[in-house]
Design a protein around this motif. Structure first.
Motif, PDB file in Angstrom:
ATOM      1  N   THR A 149      -2.598  -0.222   9.179  1.00 48.64           N
ATOM      2  CA  THR A 149      -1.532  -1.201   9.302  1.00 48.64           C
ATOM      3  C   THR A 149      -2.061  -2.579   8.949  1.00 48.64           C
ATOM      4  O   THR A 149      -3.204  -2.899   9.258  1.00 48.64           O
ATOM      5  N   ALA A 150      -1.253  -3.388   8.286  1.00 45.14           N
ATOM      6  CA  ALA A 150      -1.548  -4.811   8.141  1.00 45.14           C
ATOM      7  C   ALA A 150      -0.229  -5.557   8.028  1.00 45.14           C
ATOM      8  O   ALA A 150       0.741  -5.054   7.460  1.00 45.14           O
ATOM      9  N   SER A 151      -0.220  -6.755   8.563  1.00 49.25           N
ATOM     10  CA  SER A 151       1.018  -7.504   8.740  1.00 49.25           C
ATOM     11  C   SER A 151       1.378  -8.361   7.530  1.00 49.25           C
ATOM     12  O   SER A 151       0.529  -9.047   6.959  1.00 49.25           O
ATOM     13  N   THR A 152       2.652  -8.352   7.175  1.00 48.12           N
ATOM     14  CA  THR A 152       3.136  -9.244   6.115  1.00 48.12           C
ATOM     15  C   THR A 152       3.418 -10.650   6.649  1.00 48.12           C
ATOM     16  O   THR A 152       3.650 -11.564   5.872  1.00 48.12           O
ATOM     17  N   SER A 201     -13.551   4.304  -1.162  1.00 40.85           N
ATOM     18  CA  SER A 201     -13.240   5.678  -0.755  1.00 40.85           C
ATOM     19  C   SER A 201     -12.914   6.585  -1.936  1.00 40.85           C
ATOM     20  O   SER A 201     -12.581   7.752  -1.733  1.00 40.85           O
ATOM     21  N   GLY A 202     -12.988   6.072  -3.132  1.00 39.31           N
ATOM     22  CA  GLY A 202     -12.649   6.892  -4.291  1.00 39.31           C
ATOM     23  C   GLY A 202     -11.167   7.246  -4.355  1.00 39.31           C
ATOM     24  O   GLY A 202     -10.796   8.355  -4.739  1.00 39.31           O
ATOM     25  N   GLY A 203     -10.300   6.306  -3.950  1.00 40.93           N
ATOM     26  CA  GLY A 203      -8.859   6.548  -4.095  1.00 40.93           C
ATOM     27  C   GLY A 203      -8.201   7.180  -2.886  1.00 40.93           C
ATOM     28  O   GLY A 203      -7.306   8.014  -3.019  1.00 40.93           O
ATOM     29  N   ARG A 204      -8.616   6.770  -1.681  1.00 39.10           N
ATOM     30  CA  ARG A 204      -8.054   7.396  -0.472  1.00 39.10           C
ATOM     31  C   ARG A 204      -7.393   6.394   0.471  1.00 39.10           C
ATOM     32  O   ARG A 204      -7.126   6.700   1.621  1.00 39.10           O
ATOM     33  N   ALA A 205      -7.121   5.176  -0.007  1.00 39.94           N
ATOM     34  CA  ALA A 205      -6.601   4.135   0.886  1.00 39.94           C
ATOM     35  C   ALA A 205      -5.077   4.097   0.909  1.00 39.94           C
ATOM     36  O   ALA A 205      -4.413   4.445  -0.063  1.00 39.94           O
ATOM     37  N   GLY A 206      -4.557   3.655   2.047  1.00 41.07           N
ATOM     38  CA  GLY A 206      -3.121   3.419   2.178  1.00 41.07           C
ATOM     39  C   GLY A 206      -2.865   2.228   3.079  1.00 41.07           C
ATOM     40  O   GLY A 206      -3.658   1.938   3.972  1.00 41.07           O
ATOM     41  N   TRP A 207      -1.761   1.547   2.785  1.00 44.27           N
ATOM     42  CA  TRP A 207      -1.388   0.364   3.584  1.00 44.27           C
ATOM     43  C   TRP A 207      -0.080   0.637   4.307  1.00 44.27           C
ATOM     44  O   TRP A 207       0.930   0.933   3.662  1.00 44.27           O
ATOM     45  N   ASN A 208      -0.096   0.511   5.624  1.00 38.67           N
ATOM     46  CA  ASN A 208       1.124   0.597   6.418  1.00 38.67           C
ATOM     47  C   ASN A 208       1.655  -0.805   6.648  1.00 38.67           C
ATOM     48  O   ASN A 208       1.068  -1.591   7.390  1.00 38.67           O
ATOM     49  N   LEU A 209       2.757  -1.104   5.979  1.00 39.89           N
ATOM     50  CA  LEU A 209       3.348  -2.444   6.056  1.00 39.89           C
ATOM     51  C   LEU A 209       4.066  -2.629   7.386  1.00 39.89           C
ATOM     52  O   LEU A 209       4.920  -1.824   7.751  1.00 39.89           O
ATOM     53  N   PHE A 225       6.629  -9.846  -0.186  1.00 44.07           N
ATOM     54  CA  PHE A 225       5.194  -9.538  -0.024  1.00 44.07           C
ATOM     55  C   PHE A 225       4.871  -8.206  -0.709  1.00 44.07           C
ATOM     56  O   PHE A 225       3.935  -8.106  -1.516  1.00 44.07           O
ATOM     57  N   ALA A 226       5.672  -7.175  -0.405  1.00 40.34           N
ATOM     58  CA  ALA A 226       5.434  -5.841  -0.961  1.00 40.34           C
ATOM     59  C   ALA A 226       5.558  -5.862  -2.485  1.00 40.34           C
ATOM     60  O   ALA A 226       4.785  -5.209  -3.194  1.00 40.34           O
ATOM     61  N   GLU A 227       6.504  -6.629  -2.975  1.00 39.80           N
ATOM     62  CA  GLU A 227       6.707  -6.722  -4.424  1.00 39.80           C
ATOM     63  C   GLU A 227       5.468  -7.336  -5.095  1.00 39.80           C
ATOM     64  O   GLU A 227       5.002  -6.853  -6.128  1.00 39.80           O
ATOM     65  N   VAL A 228       4.921  -8.382  -4.484  1.00 41.98           N
ATOM     66  CA  VAL A 228       3.731  -9.022  -5.065  1.00 41.98           C
ATOM     67  C   VAL A 228       2.534  -8.070  -5.005  1.00 41.98           C
ATOM     68  O   VAL A 228       1.795  -7.922  -5.979  1.00 41.98           O
TER      69      VAL A 228
END
Lengths: 337, 421
Positions: free
Chosen positions: B99-102, B121-129, B159-162
């Motif tokens: 998670t990270a905050s907008t 991580s070789g392509g294993r990341a994700g962002w929870n907005l 934010f997500a668009e940028v």
């Protein structure tokens, strides 16, 4: 200078890597940092590739942001200090303080924050401040920012966590402190939601200082990086900083002054050892920050050829004396026994 | 083409998701200062073939009342970006989502940080907005008060668009309402096209943002009907953004307590419930409901009417609905919610839990589940050794990872490159 008369040595790693290599970026960097650790160096400084900072175009950019890289490197090393550059423009002070507090727990007290006192050109334009900051505002803002970060790092007393399961007391509320900072640029209530650092607080390394920043550094820094200059000026400069530190009510040995040295490809390595010895013995600094060229293999030459020479002359310790970065640097709070 | 399979997240949080987890005799009570503990949890989850590890986050304390906070383990812990960066080089297949905050970041810095985690991580990341609903967090960022819900979401949309533009190598600058960005990122492109986008907001405006941008959606749904209604509603919104139903994986939270027998599982759950102090339970409930003086009301009486909330709108509605439906007192409701935090609690054997998960999965109420173990490491271990093999036996969960990246595991398309340099 330390009474033990041993110099402090750091190496700086820059974003661009020129070596052509099929090896993935992180493994190569691991090899580099482990080599520095095996050599007993105090710390590695990880630069952060600021956008449009004009790094050599021939270099392949390092694909990592410095604080994330530090976290990963902390899990594959155990003794060497790891210091990451992080911009006061790119991060809110609460977030930055928290990131480094967490890094310091991941690395068991080996982390440091390198804050630059000079505004990176164009950076603010990527952080919704196209106009940037005036030099004076940037300085006042940086000072306030550093104060907040260091204050947040002290929000939890070292013995605040009780883990008293049967009594139902996880921590002692008396030992958690609000910051309640309200200043010209920021207001931050605190506290951090990260425990106290194993080395009291992460190490603060200040660089790119102008004359006007020296008093801020004297009040706040653990390490000051200064650019290389003519030898006869360095003693005077070193004494001036120690006077300023004393003037702030601090022990002059609480701040370590390191001179940036960039070995050139053709510089004779024996000459480099002589040069470091001369400045150190002239009380021009507490040690050196070796700016590594883009070839990672340059560290091999330094470690294999210059370090043995320094050790033979009694200028650099044989082994780590403690486990934290503060203990390597001979700073208080390092948990040295 | 293999049959559709369940996606699983291992939701790591403090000493466990049960509020009293830290008091359990088998918990790792020093979790918040022990990186080796987290490396072990990550390896357990990876060995069990979970799709991802998930860390939620708040930039501040969870509880304003310091006396209450000191009776929980949630006031200290690792900052998740640094934690996941450390775990990235200690694992090889499992996804790493934080998670990270907008509201308290800038898009350029956040895009760069998550892309760095993606490279480590070789392509294993994700962002929870998240847009951050807590006034405690707001006070750490110079805000005099929480911004209204609609304003937070408008900022989040931009934010997500940028961020996605930067990840996709968009070369031209952005000059918008809340943000301006001049340069492209100075890091190479993501090994998985772009880090995975995750969202959890369940309000109307939150669902629209998810339909527009998310690859994965976390949600809290207690009953089958709630889960199904949410699932159908969100999938139904995708067409408006030119997306297909499979482009989003909906993963409700599930808080299981599993044991070899149902009686053992019940006993385990009651053991945890008995460790909750009343004042802690009530405080947790009052923060979900934004009723700051809930403690003034008789603990064995009914819930008072809550004010209109600028905080978590959807979560609040869920709690109120439950209390009315089951005619619960404040104490009963507090205990009930303290354990699972409004998520779906199942207590039983591996077969019973697998039955429940299978039913929701097969009747189109979930694509997978975000598993919220009651305490660590014991309940993650129990899920990995009891429930995962049961799901595998039924052909509902993978035995081997499909690929190397998080998008590979989730079966997501490579994101479309929208205007590279």
């Amino acid at each position: 200078m330390d009474s033990g008369a041993t110099m402090h040595l750091a190496v700086s790693l820059f974003p661009g890597i020129a070596d052509p290599s099929p090896e993935p970026g992180f493994s190569r960097l691991t090899g580099f940092v482990q080599k520095a650790e095996a050599a007993g160096l105090d710390m590695v400084l990880l630069a952060d590739s600021a956008p449009a900072s004009g790094g050599g175009a021939a270099n392949s950019p390092m694909p990592f942001e410095a604080t994330t890289l530090l976290a990963a490197l902390a899990t594959v090393t155990s003794r060497i200090g790891l210091v990451a550059a992080a911009s006061t423009v790119a991060h809110q002070p609460y977030n930055l303080a928290r990131r480094f507090a967490s890094l310091d727990i991941i690395g068991h007290g080996r982390s440091g924050w390198n804050a630059t006192m000079t505004q990176a050109p164009r950076e603010a334009a990527n952080f919704s401040r196209p106009e940037g900051f005036s030099p004076d505002d940037f300085r006042r803002r940086s000072e306030e920012y550093i104060g907040i970060v260091q204050g947040l790092w002290r929000g939890w007393d070292a013995d605040a966590l009780l883990f008293d399961q049967s009594g139902g007391r996880f921590h002692d509320p008396e030992k958690m402190h609000l910051l309640d900072h309200k200043g010209g640029f920021f207001s931050v209530r605190g506290p951090l939601n990260v425990a106290r650092s194993p080395q009291d607080t992460p190490v603060l390394v200040l660089s790119d200082l102008s004359e006007a920043d020296l008093d801020i550094a004297a009040r706040t820094a653990d390490v000051i990086l200064l650019d290389d200059g003519p030898l006869d000026g360095t003693t005077e400069r070193y004494d001036d900083i120690r006077r300023r530190v004393t003037g702030c009510g601090r022990d002059p040995d609480a701040v370590k002054v390191l001179t940036n040295v960039a070995p050139t490809a053709n510089s004779k390595l024996a000459a480099l050892a002589d040069r470091l010895e001369k400045e150190f013995r002239a009380r021009g600094c507490d040690g050196f920050n070796i700016l590594m060229p883009a070839q990672l293999s340059a560290l091999d030459d330094f470690v294999d050829l210059v370090l043995p020479e320094l050790r033979q002359r009694g200028l650099f310790r044989e082994n780590y004396r403690g486990t934290t970065l503060r203990s390597h640097l001979g700073l208080a709070g390092g948990g040295d026994r | 083409m293999t049959a559709r399979q369940i996606k699983l997240g291992a939701f790591l949080w403090a000493t466990g998701h049960h509020i009293a987890a830290w008091r359990h005799p088998k918990v790792h009570v020093t979790a918040g200062i022990d990186i080796d503990h987290y490396i072990q949890l990550a390896r357990t989850a990876e060995a069990a073939k979970f799709d991802m590890i998930f860390c939620e986050d708040a930039a501040g304390l969870r509880e304003a009342n310091i006396g209450i906070a000191s009776q929980t383990s949630r006031s200290i812990g690792f900052e998740p970006i640094s934690l996941l960066s450390a775990l990235a080089v200690q694992t090889s297949r499992i996804g790493l989502v934080s998670t990270a905050s907008t509201s308290y970041n800038e898009p350029y810095g956040l895009a760069r940080t998550f892309l760095s985690l993606d490279h480590l991580s070789g392509g294993r990341a994700g962002w929870n907005l998240v847009t951050s609903a807590s006034p405690i967090e707001a006070a750490n960022f110079g805000s005099t008060g929480l911004k209204p819900h609609a304003d937070r979401y408008e900022r989040a949309r931009e934010f997500a668009e940028v961020v996605t533009g930067l990840w996709h190598g968009k070369a031209s600058g952005h000059d918008g309402q809340s943000f301006s960005v001049r340069d492209p990122l100075d890091l190479p492109r993501s090994p998985q096209g772009a880090p995975v986008m995750v969202q959890a907001g369940a309000s109307d405006v939150g669902r629209d943002l998810a339909a527009r941008t998310a690859d994965v959606v976390f949600t809290a749904a207690q009953t089958f009907e709630e889960a199904k209604a949410f699932y159908d509603d969100l999938k139904g919104r995708l067409a408006a953004y030119g997306r297909e139903p499979d482009d989003i994986k909906i993963m409700p939270g599930v808080a299981p307590v599993v044991a070899e027998t149902e009686a053992e599982a019940r006993e385990k759950y009651e053991e945890l419930q008995a460790l909750i102090p009343d004042d802690v339970g009530v405080a947790l409930l009052s923060s979900y409901l934004s009723i700051s003086d809930l403690w003034r009301y008789p603990i064995d009486g009914p819930l008072p009417d809550p004010p209109e909330s600028e905080g978590m709108k959807s979560r609040q509605a869920l709690v109120i609905e439950q209390s009315r439906r089951d005619n619960l007192s404040i104490r009963q409701l507090a205990r009930h919610f303290a354990g699972a935090r409004g998520h779906w609690r199942i207590v039983g054997t591996a077969a019973q839990i697998a039955d429940e998960l299978q039913a929701r999965f097969e009747s189109g109420a979930a694509d997978g589940f975000n598993v919220m173990p009651a305490y660590f490491p014991g309940e993650l271990d129990a899920f990995a050794t009891l429930v995962v093999p049961e799901l595998q036996r039924r052909g509902l969960f993978r035995k081997e990872y499909e690929g190397r990246t998080l998008r590979d595991q989730l079966g997501l398309k490579q994101p479309v490159n929208c205007g590279a340099a």
